[in-house]
Enzyme design. Structure first.
Site, short mmCIF file in Angstrom:
data_model
loop_
_atom_site.label_atom_id
_atom_site.label_comp_id
_atom_site.label_asym_id
_atom_site.label_seq_id
_atom_site.Cartn_x
_atom_site.Cartn_y
_atom_site.Cartn_z
N SER A 134 0.92 -1.37 -0.05
CA SER A 134 0.12 0.05 0.44
C SER A 134 0.69 1.27 0.15
CB SER A 134 -0.71 -0.30 1.23
OG SER A 134 -1.55 1.24 1.66
N ASN A 159 -2.29 -6.74 0.40
CA ASN A 159 -3.69 -6.88 -0.62
C ASN A 159 -3.77 -8.31 -1.23
OD1 ASN A 159 -4.34 -4.38 0.42
ND2 ASN A 159 -3.52 -3.71 -0.62
N LYS A 172 0.96 -3.73 4.87
CA LYS A 172 -0.29 -3.83 4.52
C LYS A 172 -0.12 -4.90 3.89
CE LYS A 172 -4.90 -1.84 3.77
NZ LYS A 172 -5.53 -2.43 1.80
N ARG A 215 -21.23 -5.58 -46.75
CA ARG A 215 -20.13 -5.58 -45.93
C ARG A 215 -20.96 -4.64 -44.61
NH1 ARG A 215 -16.43 -5.11 -48.80
NH2 ARG A 215 -15.77 -7.38 -48.16
#
Length: 406
Positions: A275, A283, A281, A315
């Protein structure tokens, strides 16, 4: 290739980059010219066009593509100039821009499918091992976010496995057809060349040439599909089938990695999961990025479906054009997510003690008590249903598929 706003894009490497698509378009032009020469309709020696362009041509062709609405027009002019006389004037004869671009996209996406099949096969092996190893690792089954009944992590891994196997089978069922129809999808120019050359059954010659060119490129035969876009839609759906399976795995990992649950952790490594504001931290970033792709992929496939539904005349005016970069974006993102999911599964940390503790602290006997009361008996001491049978059947099915591939 990198993309600041799509972290992990580098994992797709050169998949469907401008350079790769240019090489595919040149391969199509070269295969068709060789077919014209071999059929005796182009009175020149065969020329391998693949050596006439280099990656630096991409920018010039991209800038010039706006004038004609596609990059093939500029490419044909470039190839004719560099091939020189007399071969140059026979390049692209009997084709239209859509033939070249559609066939090149089929070449490119076939390569993508091969890469994804390798990823899925690797994941199948990993999941088979997880399901078998943890067949008796007890944990809580959760329904509608709440504790439900006892299960095992092996059963959860088997459920993941079934989703990956389904994605694999959908991918393996794909067809990658060449597109050789000429200006209106009727092979008129090629038929006319065969007629002027005095061939018996000029139409038959034209059709056989389309088959020959497809075989030379290793693609499937199909009648011209200029405005019948089933091949493109099927590829898009198969790619989303992959991201659906991986998103389901990532969603479980994200939930079970909550600190208050703590039953799974992503593989640790370097600064992954860090983080910018909270040092220490961690994650579940692999799962987060896989979920991102799973959320973004279906709308891309939806664009392919919309384009297919609005492809009219011989087309389309915009619907066809909307497919190209949509398919490329979807393909690259799917390859990236597949790589991330392989890494996630290979290094997944299973915290069996937390699984057992969470199970022990939860009231998961409601269904068991209800069934016991129904027949007037006491609940049995264990309540894991047919977990072993379900795991065995899932693993056996998956292993058969991998064995067939070999």
């Amino acid at each position: 290739m990198t993309n600041l706003l799509w972290p992990g894009d580098h994992r797709a490497g050169d998949v469907m980059t401008d350079q790769a698509l240019l090489a595919a378009m040149v391969a199509v032009e070269s295969a068709w010219l060789s077919t014209l020469v071999d059929a005796g309709l182009a009175p020149v020696d065969a020329v391998d066009l693949r050596g006439l362009v280099d990656p630096q041509d991409c920018e010039v062709l991209a800038l010039g593509a706006e004038d004609g609405g596609n990059p093939v027009i500029g490419l044909v002019a470039l190839l004719r100039e560099r091939a020189g006389a007399p071969a140059g004037r026979w390049i692209h004869r009997g084709l239209t821009s859509q033939d070249v671009l559609d066939t090149a996209l089929m070449l490119a996406t076939r390569s993508v499918a091969d890469t994804l099949a390798d990823q899925l096969a690797e994941q199948i092996s990993t999941l088979c091992a997880l399901a078998t190893t943890h067949r008796a690792t007890p944990m809580v089954a959760r329904t509608l976010t709440q504790h439900a009944v006892p299960t095992t992590f092996g059963a959860k891994a088997a459920a993941w496995l079934n989703g990956v196997v389904d994605a694999y089978r959908q991918l393996e069922a794909l067809s990658f057809p060449a597109q050789f129809g000429g200006a209106g999808g009727t092979l008129a120019a090629t038929t006319e060349l065969a007629k002027l050359a005095g061939r018996d059954s000029p139409a038959g010659v034209a059709v056989q040439m389309a088959h020959t060119a497809a075989a030379a490129l290793g693609l499937d035969n199909r009648l011209p599909w200029h405005t019948t876009r089933a091949p493109v839609v099927a590829i898009g759906d198969a790619l989303v089938g992959c991201t659906d399976a991986w998103g389901r795995i990532a969603s479980d990992v994200v939930t079970l990695a909550y600190p208050e649950i703590g039953e799974l952790s992503e593989p640790a490594g370097g600064n992954r999961g860090g983080s910018s504001a909270m040092p220490g931290k961690r994650n579940p970033v692999l799962s987060i990025l896989i979920r991102r792709t799973a959320m973004a992929a279906p709308p891309l496939a939806g664009t392919l479906h919309t384009a297919a539904a609005l492809a009219h005349d011989e087309r389309p005016d915009g619907a066809w054009h909307a497919e190209w970069d949509t398919l490329r974006t979807l393909a690259r993102r799917t390859v990236v997510a597949g790589s991330q999911c392989s890494e996630l599964l290979a290094g997944l940390e299973i915290h069996a003690e937390r699984m057992a503790a969470n199970l022990h602290s939860a009231d998961v006997g409601g269904e068991q008590r209800a069934v016991a009361e129904l027949v007037g008996n006491e609940p049995s001491p264990t309540y894991f249903g047919a977990v072993d049978v379900l795991i065995d059947e899932s693993v056996d099915r998956a292993q058969r598929i991998v064995k067939e591939r070999r």
